[in-house]
Design a protein around this motif. Structure first.
Motif, PDB file in Angstrom:
ATOM      1  N   THR A  22      77.360  64.634 184.176  1.00  0.00           N
ATOM      2  CA  THR A  22      77.222  64.625 182.718  1.00  0.00           C
ATOM      3  C   THR A  22      78.058  63.489 182.152  1.00  0.00           C
ATOM      4  OG1 THR A  22      76.956  67.037 182.698  1.00  0.00           O
ATOM      5  CG2 THR A  22      77.480  65.979 180.600  1.00  0.00           C
ATOM      6  N   TYR A  24      79.403  61.736 178.503  1.00  0.00           N
ATOM      7  CA  TYR A  24      79.586  61.982 177.080  1.00  0.00           C
ATOM      8  C   TYR A  24      79.798  60.658 176.341  1.00  0.00           C
ATOM      9  CZ  TYR A  24      80.176  66.928 178.236  1.00  0.00           C
ATOM     10  OH  TYR A  24      79.971  68.193 178.684  1.00  0.00           O
ATOM     11  N   ALA A  90      75.090  59.393 171.552  1.00  0.00           N
ATOM     12  CA  ALA A  90      74.374  60.423 172.289  1.00  0.00           C
ATOM     13  C   ALA A  90      72.880  60.102 172.318  1.00  0.00           C
ATOM     14  CB  ALA A  90      74.618  61.781 171.647  1.00  0.00           C
ATOM     15  N   LYS A 122      75.601  62.990 176.210  1.00  0.00           N
ATOM     16  CA  LYS A 122      75.883  64.079 175.276  1.00  0.00           C
ATOM     17  C   LYS A 122      76.847  63.630 174.185  1.00  0.00           C
ATOM     18  CE  LYS A 122      74.856  67.936 178.348  1.00  0.00           C
ATOM     19  NZ  LYS A 122      75.283  69.280 178.821  1.00  0.00           N
ATOM     20  N   ASP A 123      76.732  64.276 173.040  1.00  0.00           N
ATOM     21  CA  ASP A 123      77.534  63.898 171.882  1.00  0.00           C
ATOM     22  C   ASP A 123      79.007  64.232 172.108  1.00  0.00           C
ATOM     23  OD1 ASP A 123      78.016  62.845 169.397  1.00  0.00           O
ATOM     24  OD2 ASP A 123      77.365  64.625 168.287  1.00  0.00           O
ATOM     25  N   ASN A 124      79.864  63.394 171.531  1.00  0.00           N
ATOM     26  CA  ASN A 124      81.299  63.610 171.649  1.00  0.00           C
ATOM     27  C   ASN A 124      82.001  62.725 170.622  1.00  0.00           C
ATOM     28  OD1 ASN A 124      83.613  64.805 172.740  1.00  0.00           O
ATOM     29  ND2 ASN A 124      83.904  63.187 174.248  1.00  0.00           N
TER      30      ASN A 124
END
Length: 231
Positions: A22, A24, A90, A122-124
């Protein structure tokens, strides 16, 4: 009659691996490459892996190449520390193909293209500056006329950045405040009709002791023939 003698094939392959399951936004991660000489009796030398600059993924550091002095028959080399990237937002982000250039023992040159990679990010929260560079041009223009080109640097991060923008051999040093954009207006002219992509613009900036390198997306344009009427 002329006879063209092509050099014997020297097949090398390059594969890209991203170990992080994953990724971010804002994360710095490693990209590994495996370069393999699939020939059974030929050696490759002066092997250079050219790392692409990308719109959505900063290249961390100033090195845009990784080098292997030689690669014997059947030999593989894993380049594990040659490339670090930072995701800037993202979504599905493309990392363009890397390009492998090399020679045989006689100095003949070869080029192999790797494959592009689509990376789900993924958003962060991202701390520090984040520069997105765009190169904007009209869809079409006449070959007798100049047309407008915009270089737009947008800082979506939390801190301002001093940015070196390079395009068509010219450099522009600009300061982009966080949550703002900076536009450089230029003009261009292409005398030959046809469909083309304007060269990518690139940008460099630094934060927290790291240098980040990025580039604009391709800017396609069609140049139309505009005959000059002689009276």
């Amino acid at each position: 009659a002329k006879i063209l003698i092509e050099p014997e094939s020297l097949p090398l392959t390059v594969t890209r691996t991203i170990d992080d399951a994953t990724v971010y936004a804002g994360q710095v991660f490693d990209v590994k490459y495996t370069v393999t000489n699939t020939a059974t009796d030929k050696t490759a030398k002066n092997v250079v892996l050219k790392l692409p600059l990308a719109y959505g993924l900063d290249l961390v550091g100033s090195e845009e190449t990784a080098k292997i002095s030689h690669l014997g028959p059947g030999e593989s080399v894993i380049l594990a520390n040659s490339e670090k990237r930072r995701a800037k937002f993202a979504g599905d982000i493309e990392l363009p193909k890397a390009i492998l250039e090399y020679e045989n023992i006689y100095g003949d040159s070869f080029v192999v293209n790797g494959s592009a990679t689509t990376l789900p990010v993924k958003d962060n929260y991202i701390k520090g500056p984040v520069i997105l560079l765009e190169k904007l041009a009209p869809q079409s223009a006449n070959n007798t006329d100049s047309f407008s080109v915009q270089l737009k640097a947008t800082n979506t991060g939390t801190e301002p950045a001093e940015v070196l923008v390079e395009d068509d051999g010219k450099q522009h040093v600009i300061t982009v405040q966080n949550k703002t954009e900076y536009v450089i207006n230029k003009s261009a002219k292409y005398p030959l009709p046809g469909k083309l992509e304007l060269p990518q613009a690139t940008a460099s900036y630094a934060s927290s002791g790291m240098v980040f390198r990025t580039a604009s997306k391709p800017a396609p344009i069609e140049i139309f023939d505009n005959p000059v009427l002689c009276i």
